[in-house]
Design a protein around this motif. Structure first.
Motif, PDB file in Angstrom:
ATOM      1  N   UNK A   1    -103.522 -21.596   9.099  1.00 30.06           N
ATOM      2  CA  UNK A   1    -104.539 -21.561  10.154  1.00 30.06           C
ATOM      3  C   UNK A   1    -105.733 -20.670   9.816  1.00 30.06           C
ATOM      4  N   UNK A   2    -105.493 -19.593   9.093  1.00 27.41           N
ATOM      5  CA  UNK A   2    -106.605 -18.716   8.698  1.00 27.41           C
ATOM      6  C   UNK A   2    -107.578 -19.463   7.801  1.00 27.41           C
ATOM      7  N   UNK A   3    -107.013 -20.243   6.880  1.00 32.72           N
ATOM      8  CA  UNK A   3    -107.834 -21.008   5.937  1.00 32.72           C
ATOM      9  C   UNK A   3    -108.553 -22.140   6.645  1.00 32.72           C
TER      10      UNK A   3
ATOM     11  N   UNK B   1    -101.713 -10.086  -2.093  1.00 35.47           N
ATOM     12  CA  UNK B   1    -102.272  -9.192  -1.081  1.00 35.47           C
ATOM     13  C   UNK B   1    -102.755  -9.967   0.145  1.00 35.47           C
ATOM     14  N   UNK B   2    -103.335 -11.141  -0.068  1.00 41.43           N
ATOM     15  CA  UNK B   2    -103.865 -11.934   1.043  1.00 41.43           C
ATOM     16  C   UNK B   2    -102.854 -12.934   1.594  1.00 41.43           C
ATOM     17  N   UNK B   3    -101.686 -13.009   0.968  1.00 36.66           N
ATOM     18  CA  UNK B   3    -100.621 -13.914   1.401  1.00 36.66           C
ATOM     19  C   UNK B   3    -101.096 -15.368   1.377  1.00 36.66           C
ATOM     20  N   UNK B   4    -101.618 -15.769   0.211  1.00 34.96           N
ATOM     21  CA  UNK B   4    -102.056 -17.144  -0.004  1.00 34.96           C
ATOM     22  C   UNK B   4    -101.393 -17.687  -1.264  1.00 34.96           C
TER      23      UNK B   4
ATOM     24  N   UNK C   1    -110.148  -8.192   3.610  1.00 36.54           N
ATOM     25  CA  UNK C   1    -108.863  -8.006   4.289  1.00 36.54           C
ATOM     26  C   UNK C   1    -108.404  -9.269   5.003  1.00 36.54           C
ATOM     27  N   UNK C   2    -109.323  -9.969   5.664  1.00 32.03           N
ATOM     28  CA  UNK C   2    -108.951 -11.105   6.497  1.00 32.03           C
ATOM     29  C   UNK C   2    -109.418 -12.409   5.851  1.00 32.03           C
ATOM     30  N   UNK C   3    -108.483 -13.320   5.610  1.00 28.01           N
ATOM     31  CA  UNK C   3    -108.787 -14.564   4.910  1.00 28.01           C
ATOM     32  C   UNK C   3    -109.844 -15.376   5.651  1.00 28.01           C
ATOM     33  N   UNK C   4    -109.731 -15.487   6.961  1.00 27.28           N
ATOM     34  CA  UNK C   4    -110.695 -16.277   7.719  1.00 27.28           C
ATOM     35  C   UNK C   4    -112.106 -15.728   7.556  1.00 27.28           C
ATOM     36  N   UNK C   5    -112.256 -14.426   7.648  1.00 25.02           N
ATOM     37  CA  UNK C   5    -113.581 -13.822   7.509  1.00 25.02           C
ATOM     38  C   UNK C   5    -114.112 -13.973   6.096  1.00 25.02           C
ATOM     39  N   UNK C   6    -113.249 -13.828   5.093  1.00 19.94           N
ATOM     40  CA  UNK C   6    -113.670 -13.986   3.701  1.00 19.94           C
ATOM     41  C   UNK C   6    -114.236 -15.387   3.483  1.00 19.94           C
ATOM     42  N   UNK C   7    -113.525 -16.396   3.968  1.00 20.94           N
ATOM     43  CA  UNK C   7    -113.977 -17.775   3.787  1.00 20.94           C
ATOM     44  C   UNK C   7    -115.236 -18.063   4.596  1.00 20.94           C
ATOM     45  N   UNK C   8    -115.266 -17.624   5.849  1.00 21.06           N
ATOM     46  CA  UNK C   8    -116.442 -17.876   6.682  1.00 21.06           C
ATOM     47  C   UNK C   8    -117.689 -17.242   6.090  1.00 21.06           C
ATOM     48  N   UNK C   9    -117.519 -16.110   5.383  1.00 17.44           N
ATOM     49  CA  UNK C   9    -118.627 -15.448   4.707  1.00 17.44           C
ATOM     50  C   UNK C   9    -118.866 -15.934   3.299  1.00 17.44           C
ATOM     51  N   UNK C  10    -118.247 -17.062   2.932  1.00 17.26           N
ATOM     52  CA  UNK C  10    -118.429 -17.687   1.612  1.00 17.26           C
ATOM     53  C   UNK C  10    -118.031 -16.756   0.475  1.00 17.26           C
ATOM     54  N   UNK C  11    -116.967 -16.013   0.690  1.00 20.33           N
ATOM     55  CA  UNK C  11    -116.331 -15.171  -0.345  1.00 20.33           C
ATOM     56  C   UNK C  11    -117.343 -14.207  -0.970  1.00 20.33           C
TER      57      UNK C  11
END
Length: 236
Positions: A13-15, A51-54, A126-136
Motif C-alpha cells: 500500500x505504501x508503494x 531498511x525500507x522493508x521492500x 524513512x517513509x516509502x510513500x513520501x520517497x516515491x511521491x517526491x520522485x526519490x
C-alpha cells in the motif's frame, strides 16, 4: 506476467500510494511541456531494501528538465543534503512492456554508458510513500557517452571523488544487481501502474558506490571503461 518481486512491491500500500502520486506529477509535468527522458531506480541495495522493508528497488522518473550538459558545473545554492551517484545508464531502442522475459529486455537495450545523478536527500529517507511521491529525491542527471558494443560483464569503473580520493569498481552491477534484471523490474513495475518503458528512454540503474556527499568547490570524475567518462564540478 510481472516478476514476483515487482508484483509484491506494487501490492505494498505504501508503494501504491506513492507511485500514484509520483506518476500523477509526471503526467502533469509532461502535460506542461517537459519530455520524458526515462526512469531511475533507487534504494536497490540489500541494506536499503531491508531498511525500507521492500523486496525490490523503487522506481522514479526522469524528464529533460532534469538533464544537464557537459562540461557540467552545478550550483548547490539552496540544497540541503546534496549527494552524487555514479550510475550505469541503459539506453533503449525498443519498447519493453511489463512481463517481458530476459531475451525481450536484452533486445530492447541499445547501449550502455555512464551517468551521474544528483539528489537532494532532504528529509532523510524513512517513509516509502513520501520517497516515491517526491520522485526519490531526484534533482539532476548528467548522461555520458553510450556504447552499443559494451556488455555489462565488461564494464569497469574508476571514480575520483572530492579531494582526489580514487576508487576502482570491478563490478558496477555488484551493489544493485544485474542490469537486465533491473530493466525488467522497471518495465514490470511500470506495467503494474499502466505505464510502459519506451524506446528512446534511458534507465539509470542505481549508484555503483554509496552516494557521495558533495559541497561547493568539489569535483568528481567517473570513468566507465571501456565506454567513456564524465566530470562534474560544484559551485556555490
Amino acid at each position: 506476467m510481472s516478476s514476483p518481486t515487482s508484483s509484491s512491491l506494487a501490492a505494498d500500500p505504501r508503494v501504491r500510494r506513492g507511485m500514484r502520486a509520483q506518476l500523477a506529477e509526471r503526467r502533469r509535468r509532461l502535460g506542461a511541456g517537459e519530455r520524458s527522458l526515462g526512469w531511475k531506480v533507487g534504494f536497490g541495495s540489500a541494506e536499503a531494501m531491508k531498511r525500507l522493508r521492500i523486496p525490490a528497488a523503487l522506481v522514479g522518473f526522469l524528464t529533460d528538465r532534469a538533464r544537464i550538459g557537459a562540461p557540467a558545473t552545478v550550483s548547490l545554492s539552496g540544497w540541503a543534503a546534496p549527494v552524487l551517484e555514479p550510475e550505469v545508464a541503459v539506453h533503449l531502442d525498443a519498447d519493453l512492456p511489463g512481463g517481458g522475459d530476459v531475451d525481450a529486455a536484452r533486445r530492447a537495450i541499445a547501449a550502455l554508458g555512464p551517468a551521474f545523478e544528483l539528489a537532494d536527500v532532504d528529509p532523510p529517507p524513512r517513509e516509502v510513500e513520501e520517497i516515491l511521491a517526491g520522485n526519490i529525491f531526484q534533482r539532476n542527471v548528467l548522461v555520458g557517452p553510450a556504447d552499443s558494443g559494451a556488455s555489462a560483464r565488461s564494464l569497469r569503473a574508476r571514480i575520483t571523488g572530492p579531494g582526489g580520493a580514487e576508487r576502482a569498481v570491478d563490478d558496477p552491477q555488484a551493489l544493485n544487481g544485474d542490469l537486465i534484471d533491473t530493466v525488467r523490474h522497471v518495465a514490470d513495475l511500470l506495467g503494474e501502474f499502466g505505464e510502459t518503458l519506451s524506446a528512446g528512454e534511458i534507465v539509470i540503474c542505481g549508484s555503483i558506490v554509496p552516494p557521495i556527499p558533495v559541497a561547493p568547490s568539489d569535483a568528481v570524475s567517473y570513468a566507465l571503461d571501456p565506454v567513456g567518462g564524465l566530470t562534474i564540478r560544484f559551485g556555490v
